[in-house]
Design a protein around this motif. Structure first.
Motif, PDB file in Angstrom:
ATOM      1  N   LEU A  87      38.617  47.110  75.341  1.00  0.00           N
ATOM      2  CA  LEU A  87      39.658  47.547  76.269  1.00  0.00           C
ATOM      3  C   LEU A  87      39.744  46.615  77.479  1.00  0.00           C
ATOM      4  CD1 LEU A  87      39.115  51.415  76.298  1.00  0.00           C
ATOM      5  CD2 LEU A  87      41.018  50.183  75.256  1.00  0.00           C
ATOM      6  N   GLN A  88      40.948  46.164  77.753  1.00  0.00           N
ATOM      7  CA  GLN A  88      41.212  45.292  78.894  1.00  0.00           C
ATOM      8  C   GLN A  88      42.197  45.974  79.836  1.00  0.00           C
ATOM      9  OE1 GLN A  88      39.759  42.071  79.202  1.00  0.00           O
ATOM     10  NE2 GLN A  88      38.562  42.879  77.474  1.00  0.00           N
ATOM     11  N   PRO A  89      41.948  45.987  81.152  1.00  0.00           N
ATOM     12  CA  PRO A  89      42.933  46.545  82.076  1.00  0.00           C
ATOM     13  C   PRO A  89      44.226  45.740  82.020  1.00  0.00           C
ATOM     14  CG  PRO A  89      40.801  46.253  83.143  1.00  0.00           C
ATOM     15  CD  PRO A  89      40.726  45.538  81.832  1.00  0.00           C
ATOM     16  N   VAL A  90      45.325  46.440  81.887  1.00  0.00           N
ATOM     17  CA  VAL A  90      46.613  45.762  81.807  1.00  0.00           C
ATOM     18  C   VAL A  90      46.910  45.015  83.096  1.00  0.00           C
ATOM     19  CG1 VAL A  90      49.101  46.208  81.742  1.00  0.00           C
ATOM     20  CG2 VAL A  90      47.609  47.261  80.055  1.00  0.00           C
ATOM     21  N   THR A  91      46.440  45.539  84.230  1.00  0.00           N
ATOM     22  CA  THR A  91      46.774  44.955  85.526  1.00  0.00           C
ATOM     23  C   THR A  91      46.466  43.475  85.589  1.00  0.00           C
ATOM     24  OG1 THR A  91      46.301  47.090  86.540  1.00  0.00           O
ATOM     25  CG2 THR A  91      46.436  45.192  88.007  1.00  0.00           C
ATOM     26  N   ASN A  92      45.306  43.077  85.066  1.00  0.00           N
ATOM     27  CA  ASN A  92      44.962  41.644  85.119  1.00  0.00           C
ATOM     28  C   ASN A  92      44.566  41.078  83.762  1.00  0.00           C
ATOM     29  OD1 ASN A  92      42.474  42.829  84.732  1.00  0.00           O
ATOM     30  ND2 ASN A  92      41.728  42.392  86.800  1.00  0.00           N
ATOM     31  N   GLY A  93      44.813  41.836  82.682  1.00  0.00           N
ATOM     32  CA  GLY A  93      44.372  41.364  81.365  1.00  0.00           C
ATOM     33  C   GLY A  93      45.470  41.194  80.341  1.00  0.00           C
ATOM     34  N   ARG A  94      46.752  41.246  80.795  1.00  0.00           N
ATOM     35  CA  ARG A  94      47.836  41.148  79.815  1.00  0.00           C
ATOM     36  C   ARG A  94      47.745  39.868  78.991  1.00  0.00           C
ATOM     37  NH1 ARG A  94      51.931  45.031  81.169  1.00  0.00           N
ATOM     38  NH2 ARG A  94      51.920  45.527  83.398  1.00  0.00           N
ATOM     39  N   GLN A  95      47.523  38.768  79.675  1.00  0.00           N
ATOM     40  CA  GLN A  95      47.546  37.487  78.962  1.00  0.00           C
ATOM     41  C   GLN A  95      46.414  37.393  77.952  1.00  0.00           C
ATOM     42  OE1 GLN A  95      50.269  35.826  79.301  1.00  0.00           O
ATOM     43  NE2 GLN A  95      50.838  37.283  80.932  1.00  0.00           N
ATOM     44  N   ALA A  96      45.250  37.960  78.281  1.00  0.00           N
ATOM     45  CA  ALA A  96      44.129  37.925  77.330  1.00  0.00           C
ATOM     46  C   ALA A  96      44.447  38.771  76.101  1.00  0.00           C
ATOM     47  CB  ALA A  96      42.864  38.432  78.015  1.00  0.00           C
ATOM     48  N   ILE A  97      45.098  39.924  76.299  1.00  0.00           N
ATOM     49  CA  ILE A  97      45.457  40.783  75.160  1.00  0.00           C
ATOM     50  C   ILE A  97      46.489  40.092  74.292  1.00  0.00           C
ATOM     51  CG2 ILE A  97      46.336  43.042  74.497  1.00  0.00           C
ATOM     52  CD1 ILE A  97      45.500  44.021  77.323  1.00  0.00           C
ATOM     53  N   LYS A  98      47.502  39.509  74.910  1.00  0.00           N
ATOM     54  CA  LYS A  98      48.548  38.834  74.143  1.00  0.00           C
ATOM     55  C   LYS A  98      47.990  37.614  73.407  1.00  0.00           C
ATOM     56  CE  LYS A  98      52.493  38.320  76.322  1.00  0.00           C
ATOM     57  NZ  LYS A  98      53.436  38.046  77.434  1.00  0.00           N
ATOM     58  N   ALA A  99      47.059  36.914  74.023  1.00  0.00           N
ATOM     59  CA  ALA A  99      46.442  35.761  73.357  1.00  0.00           C
ATOM     60  C   ALA A  99      45.649  36.206  72.130  1.00  0.00           C
ATOM     61  CB  ALA A  99      45.545  35.012  74.340  1.00  0.00           C
ATOM     62  N   ALA A 100      44.966  37.365  72.235  1.00  0.00           N
ATOM     63  CA  ALA A 100      44.212  37.875  71.085  1.00  0.00           C
ATOM     64  C   ALA A 100      45.155  38.249  69.939  1.00  0.00           C
ATOM     65  CB  ALA A 100      43.387  39.079  71.512  1.00  0.00           C
ATOM     66  N   ILE A 101      46.332  38.800  70.269  1.00  0.00           N
ATOM     67  CA  ILE A 101      47.317  39.117  69.222  1.00  0.00           C
ATOM     68  C   ILE A 101      47.776  37.836  68.532  1.00  0.00           C
ATOM     69  CG2 ILE A 101      49.650  40.016  68.831  1.00  0.00           C
ATOM     70  CD1 ILE A 101      49.127  41.983  71.133  1.00  0.00           C
ATOM     71  N   GLN A 102      48.012  36.797  69.292  1.00  0.00           N
ATOM     72  CA  GLN A 102      48.433  35.524  68.701  1.00  0.00           C
ATOM     73  C   GLN A 102      47.341  34.903  67.854  1.00  0.00           C
ATOM     74  OE1 GLN A 102      51.480  34.006  68.651  1.00  0.00           O
ATOM     75  NE2 GLN A 102      52.139  35.967  69.529  1.00  0.00           N
ATOM     76  N   THR A 103      46.090  35.159  68.224  1.00  0.00           N
ATOM     77  CA  THR A 103      44.980  34.629  67.418  1.00  0.00           C
ATOM     78  C   THR A 103      44.988  35.249  66.031  1.00  0.00           C
ATOM     79  OG1 THR A 103      43.633  34.262  69.393  1.00  0.00           O
ATOM     80  CG2 THR A 103      42.474  34.409  67.298  1.00  0.00           C
ATOM     81  N   ILE A 104      45.242  36.570  65.956  1.00  0.00           N
ATOM     82  CA  ILE A 104      45.317  37.217  64.638  1.00  0.00           C
ATOM     83  C   ILE A 104      46.484  36.646  63.844  1.00  0.00           C
ATOM     84  CG2 ILE A 104      45.675  39.402  63.444  1.00  0.00           C
ATOM     85  CD1 ILE A 104      44.369  40.803  65.778  1.00  0.00           C
ATOM     86  N   LYS A 105      47.627  36.464  64.505  1.00  0.00           N
ATOM     87  CA  LYS A 105      48.797  35.919  63.818  1.00  0.00           C
ATOM     88  C   LYS A 105      48.527  34.520  63.312  1.00  0.00           C
ATOM     89  CE  LYS A 105      53.711  34.897  64.478  1.00  0.00           C
ATOM     90  NZ  LYS A 105      54.851  34.936  65.429  1.00  0.00           N
ATOM     91  N   ALA A 106      47.864  33.711  64.138  1.00  0.00           N
ATOM     92  CA  ALA A 106      47.598  32.321  63.749  1.00  0.00           C
ATOM     93  C   ALA A 106      46.643  32.237  62.576  1.00  0.00           C
ATOM     94  CB  ALA A 106      47.043  31.549  64.945  1.00  0.00           C
ATOM     95  N   GLY A 107      45.807  33.253  62.361  1.00  0.00           N
ATOM     96  CA  GLY A 107      44.856  33.226  61.257  1.00  0.00           C
ATOM     97  C   GLY A 107      45.498  33.434  59.893  1.00  0.00           C
ATOM     98  N   GLY A 108      46.762  33.857  59.882  1.00  0.00           N
ATOM     99  CA  GLY A 108      47.449  34.057  58.615  1.00  0.00           C
ATOM    100  C   GLY A 108      47.040  35.340  57.920  1.00  0.00           C
ATOM    101  N   VAL A 109      47.833  35.740  56.925  1.00  0.00           N
ATOM    102  CA  VAL A 109      47.586  36.969  56.186  1.00  0.00           C
ATOM    103  C   VAL A 109      46.459  36.761  55.191  1.00  0.00           C
ATOM    104  CG1 VAL A 109      48.583  38.664  54.627  1.00  0.00           C
ATOM    105  CG2 VAL A 109      49.971  37.698  56.470  1.00  0.00           C
ATOM    106  N   ASP A 110      45.518  37.691  55.171  1.00  0.00           N
ATOM    107  CA  ASP A 110      44.407  37.683  54.202  1.00  0.00           C
ATOM    108  C   ASP A 110      44.991  38.060  52.837  1.00  0.00           C
ATOM    109  OD1 ASP A 110      42.141  38.077  52.686  1.00  0.00           O
ATOM    110  OD2 ASP A 110      41.047  39.106  54.286  1.00  0.00           O
TER     111      ASP A 110
END
Length: 894
Positions: free
Chosen positions: A127-150
């Motif tokens: 869990l990341q606080p949205v107040t200062n962690g939006r970019q970290a959460i969005k970057a983690a979502i992009q990391t999953i996308k970049a890994g491609g579909v299993d």
């Protein structure tokens, strides 16, 4: 020689002692002691007198606890295995998840877990606080996308859900907790949960049970290709059986549709969020104070649209702004662009400008200062679940709008279905719920073809655009069930009265209500209420009822008005239970036949006396009766009232009514309220105890043929209090303390002079008090010049030392001093106390060492002072060398 000028210098200060010049300086300790004793005695008398008075202690309301933090902590569980590739080929699930993060209000926390093809969990981000962690959460979502579909065929949901539950265990206390599963509509896995009674490929649903028991709501977003609705229906049914919710993602090639689903979900899980969707780009959007806004977000949807300009009503441009505290936040992604404003004035007209292609939709998300809760009908599961209601019946709504402390929020406007057949929610709109927003809707609209739900929209405030009547809303899903049709109540109303046979003034009608067979009424919620149909928006009034022998309820109602007034009666009850679809809990009601009221002519009066607690001592006191008159006379009338003492007693102040009486015009067949103002004259001051006086309200000159009924007999009298000296001392305690202090000093002095002085005369010890004043080198000025003192020195007898004999001595370094011992060669004058027949006097004499130039000489007579004591005349100056000495001595006794 001494000049004449000095002989008269202090002529005004000289005087001769009286025979008994007793000044009681030495009795200060006695004075203080007497003062303390008297003050304690007066205080004791006051509290003793107060002990006979009944004091009504005020009851404080219990402190309202701080409200729950209505933040939502969410773990996104993202599927990236096998089937998801065919259900969401463009990968819009990642863009929509990023939009969800961008829209989340500050205070939320978001974590991320990935569904993989391995039984081993793959947590990505706690869990990341949205107040200062939006970019970290969005970057983690992009990391999953970049890994491609299993590409492995088997996915495992249980480990991902367990990891999500672990994350949410660290969620702050009071936050709402959600797991959002982003997957395909099949939601099949290879999990094998022991003892799980679910289809083999959906045993992960047993982990949903675990999360729901922990207070964690589970929502599934199922990407469903067109024409494959049956896949989602199976998954939705299975989820609902385990208390979770499911949302179908249809037409996954359209990002605006996905954005709408994610926005609706975000609004649903936040009690303070509302949203409005507008086609294209509106010319302007207007907000008002009725929304009580704390935060505002503008979201434009389109493939290549960017929100480039947001202008407030004050002309402030807030486009593309972001701050570290999230008061301004700008973001854009594939298919969307948004700007959030959380500071400044949010009320007024807003104008939006975009670049690139025109947006297909604009969504406004508003965060209110109030938290909204729809209490009735209740959800069938968690707060996102459908709400089951009877088919074809009117719908009762109950909702709350509270601030962060859980208190009702004023100044909020709520409307049910504001864009279609709107109904205002009013405080107290449902009987029995005086502090709750309520409304009675007509039969809900039938479900749309192919759908079993009916949406209920709750609008906040005023329309954002006047022409289209678009509101900020929350959406709730109602599911009408035919099986609930007979879950209701009935009410029986007697026939109406007639002009020929009117009701007597105190007569009542008997109302009865019963429930349909097998209706599971909850608790003691079965009630009967009445309403005056001739008054717009008149509130429902609950009637006192009792349970009859057959298990139904009955109550009596006395119509307060006649002359053909129409009354409406209804029975209300809360119904709850279970069906094969799930639990239900809703309010039901049934309106009975109208009752037309005719009542014999009578006027009922109820006064309420209003007076200050205490009367004034030297000024008049304003009082009044607030008179409520309920008349069943069909025409206006005039009544006259006055006031007088109920029982004359001595020193009873007079009561005065302007013009002697009040003539009031009473409206026909309704209530009339008016005051009777009066003045009570000042009261005489009682010393020890308060005095009470009673006055009564007197009606007079009643119209012919009219009957007046005096309701609440005790209120026709007014009892007032004339405060005692002790009472006012407590009321105005600063002045009281000063007054009692001065009073005790006077009493103490009296006690001293009249009692202590005569009684202690045999044992009192007289002693000298006072001072001498010395003008240095003032006796012989140079020839032809005026004598001016070079210095005046006061010589005081110390107040801490007592002696009946003092010596004036010269000091080696110059000057003088007083001493109780005669020092050889230094002592010049002696002052002594002499007892006489009627008192004491002060004597003066020269010492045996006062010789030559040291011999004292009287200033006025130029005669030498001998060693034989003579009476000392106050202010009679004495010369020693060239210094002039002025005695100011007295005798004190102890």
């Amino acid at each position: 020689m001494v000049t004449r000028q000095h002989t008269t210098r202090r002529q005004d200060e000289t005087h001769v002692y009286k025979v008994s010049p007793v000044r009681l300086y030495s009795l200060r300790k006695v004075t203080l002691s007497i003062f303390i004793v008297l003050l304690l005695a007066i205080s004791a008398a006051y509290f003793f007198s107060m002990s006979f008075q009944v004091v009504q202690a005020s009851t404080l309301q219990s402190k309202v606890p701080a409200g729950i933090n209505f933040y939502a902590d969410t773990v996104l569980v993202m599927d990236n295995v096998n089937q998801i590739a065919t259900h969401d080929g463009p990968g819009y699930r990642f863009d929509a998840a990023q939009l969800f993060v961008d829209l989340a209000p500050p205070g939320d926390e978001i974590g991320l877990v990935k569904i993989t093809s391995s039984p081993t969990p793959a947590p990505v981000l706690p869990l990341q606080p949205v107040t200062n962690g939006r970019q970290a959460i969005k970057a983690a979502i992009q990391t999953i996308k970049a890994g491609g579909v299993d590409t492995n065929q088997t996915a495992y949901f249980t480990p991902a859900l367990q990891a999500a539950g672990t994350y949410l265990q660290a969620s702050p206390s009071g936050h709402r907790k959600y797991v959002i599963i982003i997957t395909d509509s099949l939601a099949q896995s290879g999990d094998q949960n022991a003892g799980c009674n679910t289809p083999l490929n959906q045993q992960w649903l047993c982990e949903v049970d675990v999360l729901e028991k922990q207070g964690i709501s589970v929502v599934l977003l199922g990407f469903t290709p067109a024409g494959r609705d049956d896949e989602f229906l199976t998954t939705e049914t299975a989820l609902q059986a385990h208390g979770a919710s499911a949302i179908k993602m249809v037409d996954n090639t359209s990002f605006p549709v996905l954005a709408q689903h994610y926005t609706d979900l975000l609004v649903s899980i936040h009690p303070s969020l509302f949203a409005a969707t507008l086609n294209g780009l509106p010319l302007s959007i207007t907000t008002t104070t009725d929304e009580a806004l704390a935060r505002l977000t503008f979201l434009t949807l389109g493939d290549s649209t960017t929100l480039t300009l947001v202008t407030s009503s004050s002309g402030q441009k807030v486009s593309e702004q972001s701050t570290s505290d999230n008061m301004f936040y700008f973001s854009s992604g594939r298919g969307y662009s948004l700007q959030t404003i959380g500071t400044g004035n949010l009320v007024g007209q807003w104008k939006l400008t975009t670049s690139g292609s025109a947006p297909t939709e604009t969504i406004v998300i508003a965060q209110s200062k109030g938290n909204f809760a729809l209490n009735n009908p209740a959800p069938s599961g968690d707060d996102l679940s459908a709400r089951y209601v009877p088919s074809g019946q009117a719908l009762l709504l109950l909702s709350d709008m509270t601030d962060t402390n859980g208190l009702p929020l004023n100044g909020i406007t709520l409307t049910a279905n504001p864009s279609n057949g709107s109904t205002q929610l009013t405080v107290g709109g449902i009987p029995g719920y005086p502090n709750t927003f309520g409304a009675i809707l007509n039969t809900p609209a039938p479900p749309a073809p192919g759908n079993n739900t009916t949406p209920l929209f709750i609008g906040l405030g005023q329309p954002l655009t006047i022409t289209a009547k678009i509101y900020l809303t929350k959406t709730f899903q109602l599911v009408p069930l035919d099986v609930l049709k007979n879950q209701g109540v009935n009410i029986m109303v007697p026939p109406s009265s007639t002009p020929a046979q009117p009701l007597s003034s105190n007569a009542s009608i008997v109302l009865k209500a019963n429930a349909h067979p097998n209706t599971p009424i909850k608790g003691q919620s079965f009630e009967i209420a009445a309403r005056d149909a001739t008054i717009n928006n008149s509130p429902w009034q609950l009637i006192t009822t009792h349970t009859t022998s057959d298990g139904n309820i009955a109550g009596d109602y006395s119509p307060p008005r006649g002359c053909g007034v129409r009354y409406i009666f209804a029975a209300f009850a809360e119904v709850s239970g279970n069906t094969s679809a799930g639990t239900y809990d809703y309010l039901t009601y049934m309106q009975g036949s109208d009752f037309i009221s005719y009542v014999r002519s009578v006027t009922k009066a109820t006064p309420t006396p209003v007076a200050p607690t205490y009367l004034g001592w030297w000024w008049d006191t304003s009082v009044y009766w607030q008179i409520n008159v309920q008349s069943t006379v069909c025409t206006p009338q005039t009544l006259t009232f006055t006031a007088r003492p109920a029982l004359h007693t001595s020193a009873m102040p007079a009561i005065v009514v302007p013009a002697g009486s009040l003539s009031a015009n009473i409206s026909g067949n309704t209530q009339t309220n008016f005051p009777l103002n009066a003045t009570i004259k000042s009261c005489s001051v009682p010393i020890f105890s308060n005095q009470q006086f009673t006055y009564q309200l007197v009606p007079s000159n009643m119209p012919a043929g009219n009957t007046l009924q005096k309701l609440n007999p005790s209120s026709w009298q007014m009892t007032v209090t004339c405060p005692s000296l002790f009472t006012n001392s407590a009321r105005y305690w600063p002045l009281g303390i000063i007054g009692w202090f001065l009073f005790t000093i006077v009493v103490a002095r009296g006690v001293q002079f009249f009692f202590l002085v005569p009684l202690t005369a045999p044992i009192r010890k007289p002693h000298l008090v006072g001072k001498l004043s010395v003008d240095l080198q003032a006796a012989n000025p140079p020839l032809g010049q005026q004598a001016l003192p070079q210095a005046t020195i006061p010589i005081n007898i110390p107040p801490t030392r007592s002696s009946d004999k003092w010596y004036l001595e010269t000091r080696a370094e110059g000057g003088y001093r007083l001493s109780t011992r005669e020092t050889p060669e230094s002592a010049l004058l002696q002052f002594m106390v002499k007892r006489e027949s009627r008192g004491y006097s002060v004597t003066i004499a020269a010492t045996r060492y006062a010789k030559g130039e040291k011999l004292p000489v009287f200033l006025t007579t130029q005669e030498a002072l001998e060693q034989t004591p003579i009476r000392c005349i106050k202010g009679n100056a004495i010369i020693i060398k060239n210094d002039i000495i002025y005695p100011d001595l007295d005798v004190a006794i102890w």
